[in-house]
Design a protein around this motif. Structure first.
Motif, PDB file in Angstrom:
ATOM      1  N   HIS A 105       0.835  -1.200   0.000  1.00  0.00           N
ATOM      2  CA  HIS A 105       0.000   0.000   0.000  1.00  0.00           C
ATOM      3  C   HIS A 105       0.871   1.252   0.000  1.00  0.00           C
ATOM      4  N   GLU A 134       0.954  -0.332  -4.863  1.00  0.00           N
ATOM      5  CA  GLU A 134      -0.121   0.635  -5.071  1.00  0.00           C
ATOM      6  C   GLU A 134       0.403   2.053  -4.927  1.00  0.00           C
ATOM      7  N   ASP A 136      -1.005   6.556  -5.666  1.00  0.00           N
ATOM      8  CA  ASP A 136      -2.150   7.453  -5.868  1.00  0.00           C
ATOM      9  C   ASP A 136      -1.787   8.591  -6.813  1.00  0.00           C
ATOM     10  N   HIS A 149      -0.472  10.705  -1.868  1.00  0.00           N
ATOM     11  CA  HIS A 149      -1.752  10.239  -1.342  1.00  0.00           C
ATOM     12  C   HIS A 149      -2.734  11.386  -1.141  1.00  0.00           C
ATOM     13  N   GLU A 198      -4.032   4.118  -8.433  1.00  0.00           N
ATOM     14  CA  GLU A 198      -5.296   4.685  -7.949  1.00  0.00           C
ATOM     15  C   GLU A 198      -5.503   6.081  -8.521  1.00  0.00           C
ATOM     16  N   LYS A 200      -7.252   9.308  -8.028  1.00  0.00           N
ATOM     17  CA  LYS A 200      -7.905   9.964  -6.892  1.00  0.00           C
ATOM     18  C   LYS A 200      -9.108  10.782  -7.371  1.00  0.00           C
TER      19      LYS A 200
HETATM   20 MG    MG Z   1      -4.550   4.599  -2.531  1.00  0.00          MG
END
Ligand code: MG
Length: 331
Positions: A105, A134, A136, A149, A198, A200
């Protein structure tokens, strides 16, 4: 071609592949798809002779090339569309990606004592042997993509700040705030760990989230990173937009408010739900499996919880403790 030309070209990209990987025992890579009728499709460039297209436009690699000690090849596809010659380049990758349940993560940063979402955290996740790492993605005020993030970094709102300012930001480990281009480029140095991207949700509204989504997909195509990247998002419309732009991409939904049946109906590829959602809806794991949806649970750091999820045979667990999860799997 100018950058602007590449971007507008990508918006109307006429080619996609159903799959971007091969192995010596899986020589058929996938069907070439075209958004408009294209005549006289052919393979071009120095690697053309290592591949073939069959009569239904399935791309295959030849045995010798698949067996060669080479992590990937670029293949150029060309044809004649309504407005003349169209061409695109695909990077097809030998599938040596790791199959385990471990997704780091924001990279592997906690035990390593480095900064989350940094290039170092990505390198650590790769070194550990995680299936995925992972991260962001946000967009600057002038539409440049950055990895972080939070919506803010050191008090600076990423979405309201131009790239030139964001490029000056230093992370606590001394690295610059990474651009998505730098992050993908680092991840594409290897073919073990997938890049779990990811998208966002924008604070500036739906249009901005969807614009970010388009930019991200464009960049993944421009960098020929399709074999490496899987997408996740909290915004359901963002998930569906990725599938519309790039149907072959793997897309999982994060929010937790859709049943596996709904996800399957919308042609998403899996759920990536918080552990409390999965505890409350244990039956979704089996339901998803039966629908060929993948199951991923975030962010699980406690040994007992990890153990429970391994027992439930979820496909992936997203964790700040990849070292712990890896040690549990190895036992
Ligand atoms: Mg994330």
């Amino acid at each position: 071609m100018s950058t602007a030309g590449m971007l507008s070209g990508m918006a109307q990209s006429v080619f996609s592949l159903a799959n971007y990987t091969y192995t010596p025992s899986q020589l058929t890579i996938g069907a070439l798809r075209t958004q408009e009728p294209i005549k006289r499709l052919s393979l071009k460039g120095p690697n053309a002779k290592l591949f073939s297209l069959d009569n239904v436009n399935r791309l295959s690699i030849k045995t010798g090339a698949a067996n060669a000690d080479k992590p990937w090849y670029d293949v150029i596809v060309e044809g004649i569309g309504a407005k003349g010659t169209v061409r695109d380049t695909f990077r097809v990758v030998k599938d040596t990606f790791i199959r385990n349940q471990v997704i780091a993560h924001r990279g592997a940063w906690k035990q390593a004592g480095t900064t989350e979402n940094s290039l170092t955290s990505l390198q650590n996740a790769i070194k550990l042997g995680c299936m995925g790492s992972e991260f962001d993605v946000h967009m600057s005020s002038d539409s440049v993509l950055f990895v972080n993030h939070d919506h803010t970094i050191q008090g600076i709102e990423i979405e309201k700040t131009p790239a030139a300012e964001l490029e000056k930001v230093k992370l606590s480990n001394g690295e610059s705030l990474p651009t998505l281009a730098a992050y993908l480029s680092e991840g594409m140095q290897q073919t073990k760990t997938k890049l779990i991207l990811e998208i966002k949700t924008s604070r500036l509204g739906k249009d901005r989230s969807l614009a970010l989504t388009e930019r991200v997909v464009k960049m993944v195509h421009q960098m020929k990173a399709q074999a490496w990247v899987e997408y996740i998002a909290f915004d359901y419309e963002v998930c569906k937009k990725v599938k519309a732009l790039t149907p072959e991409a793997k897309v999982s939904y994060l929010m937790g408010d859709k049943t596996p049946e709904q996800l399957a109906a919308d042609h998403l590829d899996g759920f990536d739900y918080h552990q409390t959602v999965v505890r409350k809806n244990e039956a979704w794991i089996q339901d998803a499996r039966q629908r060929k949806l993948s199951t991923n649970v975030w962010t699980v750091n406690d040994k007992a919880d990890l153990s429970w999820l391994l027992g439930q045979q979820v496909d992936y667990i997203t964790t700040n403790e990849p070292e712990l999860l890896l040690s549990m799997i190895q036992k």
